[in-house]
Structure formats: C-alpha cells, structure tokens
Design a protein around this motif. Structure first.
Motif, PDB file in Angstrom:
ATOM      1  N   ALA A 176       9.817 -17.102 -20.916  1.00  0.00           N
ATOM      2  CA  ALA A 176       9.949 -15.364 -20.206  1.00  0.00           C
ATOM      3  C   ALA A 176      10.597 -14.298 -20.650  1.00  0.00           C
ATOM      4  N   ILE A 177      10.351 -13.634 -20.016  1.00  0.00           N
ATOM      5  CA  ILE A 177      11.581 -12.359 -20.274  1.00  0.00           C
ATOM      6  C   ILE A 177      12.610 -12.380 -19.930  1.00  0.00           C
ATOM      7  N   GLU A 178      13.621 -11.496 -20.656  1.00  0.00           N
ATOM      8  CA  GLU A 178      14.766 -11.526 -20.221  1.00  0.00           C
ATOM      9  C   GLU A 178      15.405 -10.468 -19.524  1.00  0.00           C
ATOM     10  N   ARG A 230      13.276  -5.158 -10.927  1.00  0.00           N
ATOM     11  CA  ARG A 230      11.866  -5.913 -10.332  1.00  0.00           C
ATOM     12  C   ARG A 230      10.819  -6.000 -11.040  1.00  0.00           C
ATOM     13  N   LYS A 231      11.311  -6.057 -12.358  1.00  0.00           N
ATOM     14  CA  LYS A 231      10.102  -6.607 -13.566  1.00  0.00           C
ATOM     15  C   LYS A 231      10.144  -8.019 -13.325  1.00  0.00           C
ATOM     16  N   THR A 232       8.687  -8.726 -13.213  1.00  0.00           N
ATOM     17  CA  THR A 232       8.679  -9.803 -12.777  1.00  0.00           C
ATOM     18  C   THR A 232       8.798 -11.063 -14.094  1.00  0.00           C
ATOM     19  N   SER A 233       9.109 -12.161 -14.007  1.00  0.00           N
ATOM     20  CA  SER A 233       8.497 -12.663 -14.537  1.00  0.00           C
ATOM     21  C   SER A 233       7.235 -13.276 -16.117  1.00  0.00           C
ATOM     22  N   LEU A 247      11.371 -10.184  -6.540  1.00  0.00           N
ATOM     23  CA  LEU A 247      12.124  -9.655  -8.015  1.00  0.00           C
ATOM     24  C   LEU A 247      10.745 -11.088  -8.875  1.00  0.00           C
ATOM     25  N   ARG A 248      10.731 -11.479  -8.844  1.00  0.00           N
ATOM     26  CA  ARG A 248      10.227 -12.241  -9.970  1.00  0.00           C
ATOM     27  C   ARG A 248       9.102 -12.642  -9.979  1.00  0.00           C
ATOM     28  N   GLY A 249       8.045 -13.131  -9.197  1.00  0.00           N
ATOM     29  CA  GLY A 249       6.923 -13.239  -9.305  1.00  0.00           C
ATOM     30  C   GLY A 249       6.168 -14.585  -8.603  1.00  0.00           C
ATOM     31  N   SER A 250       5.350 -14.475  -8.092  1.00  0.00           N
ATOM     32  CA  SER A 250       4.779 -15.200  -7.398  1.00  0.00           C
ATOM     33  C   SER A 250       5.165 -16.889  -7.709  1.00  0.00           C
ATOM     34  N   LEU A 300       7.188 -20.009  -6.021  1.00  0.00           N
ATOM     35  CA  LEU A 300       6.286 -20.955  -5.459  1.00  0.00           C
ATOM     36  C   LEU A 300       7.594 -21.904  -6.897  1.00  0.00           C
ATOM     37  N   ALA A 301       7.139 -21.646  -7.183  1.00  0.00           N
ATOM     38  CA  ALA A 301       8.121 -23.113  -8.311  1.00  0.00           C
ATOM     39  C   ALA A 301       9.539 -23.746  -7.373  1.00  0.00           C
ATOM     40  N   ALA A 302      10.396 -22.039  -7.170  1.00  0.00           N
ATOM     41  CA  ALA A 302      11.537 -22.453  -6.604  1.00  0.00           C
ATOM     42  C   ALA A 302      11.165 -22.966  -5.180  1.00  0.00           C
TER      43      ALA A 302
END
Length: 505
Positions: A3-5, A18-21, A132-135, A139-141
C-alpha cells in the motif's frame, strides 16, 4: 503490491490526504463481501422480529417510547404515566415512537429507525473512507465495522447509544474532511456541527466530550491549530444550537428540574460516584476502574483477534504512523480510544459505552493492515469472510432459539408469559409479584399491575376480576398458602411461573 504510505509522495498534507490506497480487491472478493453483508442484514431484520425485548434496558426504552406514542407527549419521555424520564434526551424515544406509529406497536416498529441509523452510519463511513482512501478499502472497513460483535448486536437495538454514535461519527468524519482537505465541500464542516446536535439530542454533553477528546489530541499533537479556521464556526454553532437547544428549553419549562438532574446527576455524579444513590430510574452500574478496556476488546470481537498479527510487525506499524503526514492513522487511533480514555476513571459504566470508538477502530485496523501487509494474503482472504459469517451465524442461532424455543435461553423477557396469560383470557388482569418488568409493561400495553404485599395478593381472590399472577420461582414457597387458595400454576416461562385464577362463575 504494498500500500502507498500516506505522505510518502512528498505532497503537502492537504493534497496527500486525497491520495488513495493501492489496496485493491478482486471482483469476486467485492461480490463476496457484499453478499455476506446482505446476508447479515437479513439476519438482523429477522432478529428485529423474532428476538424479544429483554429487561431492563431495551424493554424500558421501548416502553417509554410506547407511552410517548400513547399519550401524545413528544416533549417529555415518561418513565411511568405522569412521571418524566429525565435520564436521557428523547432522540432514541422519538425514533422508536415514530417507528411504532408507522409500523404498529411491536418489535419491528420500535427497532426500525435504529436499523436505519446504523445503515446510515455505515454508508457515511463508506463515503468518507472512499473519498480519502479508495472504494476497496472503504468496502473492507465497512464490512469489519458492520460485523464487529457489539455494533452488529446494537444495530437494531432500542437504546440511546446507536443514535449517539451516528452523531459522533458525523462529527468526526465531517471535521477531518473539512480541516484536512482543502478541496472538500463546505458541507463536511456543517456535518460536524449537525453531528454535535444529534449527539446532544441522543445522549447529551457526553457526545460533545467524546468528539472533543480525539480532536483535541489530534490538533495539539500535530500542531494543527490553524486548520481549525476552516470550520464554519459561527454559522455551524448557530445551526447546532437551532437543532438541539429548543428541546432542552421546552423540557425544562415543561418539567422544571430536568436540567439540574440531567447535567449534574447524570453527567457528574453518575461518572464519579460509585453506587450513586441519586438515580431516579434504576441503579448505578458500578464496575472496577479501567473495566471499559475489557469491554472494548470484547466489543471488537472477532476483529480484535487480528491485533496479534499486527503486533508481530510492530516496527512497521509505528512506521505507518510516523510517515503519515496527514494524521489519518493518528486521528483514527485517538477517535477509537476516546470512549476508553473518558470512561477509564468512571465509577459506573456499561459495555455499550465503547460503541462510539468502533467505527474508527474498524477503519484503523483495515488501513494499518493494508499499509503493513499490502494486498490481502491467502489467510486474510479466508479469515475475513469466515469471521463475518461466524458473527451472523451466532446471532441467527440465538435469535432462532429465542423465537422457537423461548424457555431454552431463559432470556430476561416476559413475552411468552404475557402471551400465555392473554391466551387464557384476553381480558385477564396481569399482576406481577416482585420487581418491575418493563417487558411485561410493553407486551401488556401498560396494563400490568404490581403486587408487593400479602394483603394485596389476598385481595386478588375477591376482586371479581379474573387475575393472572407472575411469580419468581424462589418466591413460590413464600406465597404457597395464597397461591393454593385461588390460583392454578400454568408453568414456568423463563424466569417466572404463571398462576391464573379459574374462570369466574
């Protein structure tokens, strides 16, 4: 792929947020999570119909709502007819009473808007995390949050806490989106203040404190004071006051003394005094100091069991926090710990007090997990759906047994006893010996009467009314002579035996 830090790009925090994972799910995994979530929703709806109201918490609040609907008094909830309930603000009572007005007096109507609040909360968190982190991470969260044991159980439960959690989550999501992301719409800032108002109407000032603790820690530790200026303070405070303050003023005017009892008693003395004697509506829930942490671990089952795996990567977990220039992980950590911090020194607590931290704990677990481990491995792909299914199966099993074999679980509910008494005669007078039962009051629509001494019990034999009497098993030997004089034992129903008089001649 790892994952992107957050912040690793060197961008300013406002942009980096605003960068998504890079975390992603396969289409089959998305479909599986959605299918399990739908199955869990069906299980929860079945439980709304099948599982009875139990004494004392849910039955008490459901009965207060039923009284509100019956009396038409939508300002002051009533603990008993003509006796105001000052213990909590009325949002949960309004929700339950409105549901019963639409769907009829019963389990589904009383619980309906709590389910809607839970679905709204899950939807809000999904939208916020997706932004903030992508769809896929969102969904997982959301799946973790929905299947956390306490959250799933409380998601359609007539109680104050879920309504408050909706408010605190609105505030926490709105605040972060507004102050940490310049491109966010101004509405996120107003959502923060609306959430405060919801919390004030759901449970009172404690909702503001639960919101204030993590925000204060996040701002102070990150030196983010200037970012606070992005909130629409003047219009936002006015909006929150316009929503929440009128009821408080009307409640005090209608029943003077409410504000003193609610602010000082419920928020100061209940918090600090073990065995507080000023409770007008029950008893204090004294627990050892720090017990809230045990409740927190239990409430987050089964997902707390994933923590040891993260502990084995302790250095990488710390790096995930250290490199997070946006404060995303720190914000979620402070939010999830807020109720634990607040209630550690408290003298009276309940497990439900940890609920406000569960949304953040779920998002934090998934976000840190994906940062540390990257794409889900084989074991993760196996244990995540299995954990969700396990929670659903346990609830479905308990609900099925409670409905089809009601005496097996010995739940604290009088539904079966009341139904049996009314089956004997629709006009029978139902009496209870001993302590108060809110579930009996709900299922009799307020017709239950209480017998507290031998003279009143003997009077039932001569009142020209066919009576039913509910008695605890351990009290039967004490009342043997009076019971044998005029009653027939129809058997035990959960905690009590039902005695009825023969038909009147």
């Amino acid at each position: 792929m790892a994952a992107i830090e957050p912040g690793a790009s060197g961008l300013e925090p406002d942009t980096a947020v605003r960068k998504t994972s890079n975390f992603s799910l396969k289409p089959s995994e998305r479909h599986a999570l959605l299918a399990i979530l739908c199955a869990m929703l069906i299980v929860r709806i079945l439980a709304m119909f099948w599982y009875p109201f139990v004494d004392s918490t849910e039955a008490r609040y459901a009965e207060i709502a039923r009284k509100m609907l019956e009396t038409g008094d939508w300002i002051t909830p009533q603990f008993d007819y003509g006796v105001p309930f000052w213990g909590k603000p009325p949002l949960h009572t309004w929700m339950s009473a409105l549901g019963m007005k639409i769907f009829g007096v019963g389990h589904f109507g009383a619980r309906f808007f709590f389910l809607i609040a839970s679905l709204g909360l899950l939807s809000l968190c999904y939208i916020w995390v997706r932004k903030l982190r992508g769809s896929d991470l969102a969904l997982a969260a959301t799946a973790v949050m929905a299947s956390a044991g306490l959250f799933f159980g409380a998601s359609a439960f007539v109680v104050t806490d879920m309504a408050m959690v909706l408010g605190t989550t609105m505030s926490m999501a709105g605040f972060y989106a507004c102050v940490a992301d310049k491109s966010s719409h101004r509405l996120w800032g107003y959502l923060f203040f609306v959430g405060l108002a919801v919390g004030l109407l759901a449970k009172g000032p404690v909702a503001v404190v639960l919101t204030g603790i993590p925000i204060f820690l996040w701002v102070v530790l990150g030196n983010r004071w200037l970012q606070l200026l992005r909130l629409p303070w003047i219009t936002g405070v006015l909006l929150a006051a316009l929503i929440a303050v009128p009821w408080y003023l009307m409640a005090e005017a209608k029943t003077p003394g409410f504000l003193s009892y609610f602010i000082i008693g419920e928020h100061y003395k209940r918090f600090l005094e073990t065995g507080w004697q000023g409770d007008l509506y029950g008893s204090a829930h004294a627990r050892p100091k720090g017990m809230i942490w045990v409740y927190g671990f239990i409430a987050f089952l089964p997902w707390i069991l994933f923590a040891p795996a993260l502990a084995t990567r302790g250095r990488q977990v710390l790096e995930a926090f250290r490199k997070d220039q946006t404060g995303w992980h720190g914000y979620l950590l402070a939010w999830s710990l807020s109720p634990l911090i607040l209630f550690t020194p408290a003298a009276n607590i309940l497990p439900a007090y940890v609920l406000p931290g569960i949304p953040a704990a779920a998002i934090l677990l998934v976000s840190v997990w994906t940062t540390v481990f990257g794409q889900p491995g084989r074991m993760t792909r196996l244990w995540v759906p299995l954990s969700m299914i396990t929670v659903a199966v346990i609830v479905l099993g308990l609900t099925t047994v409670a409905f089809f074999f009601p005496n097996t679980l010995n739940v604290r509910s009088e539904r079966e006893l009341v139904l049996k008494a009314l089956e004997t005669s629709p006009d029978i007078a139902i009496n209870y010996w001993g302590d108060r039962s809110y579930s009996a009051e709900f299922y009799t629509r307020g017709r239950v009467r209480y017998v507290t001494d031998a003279a009143a019990l003997e009077a039932l034999n001569t009142n020209d009314v066919r009576d039913a009497l509910a008695v605890y098993s351990h009290d039967i030997p004490l009342l043997k002579d009076q019971l044998e004089a005029g009653f027939v034992d129809l058997g035990r129903f959960n905690r009590r035996h039902l005695f009825v008089e023969p038909p009147l001649q």
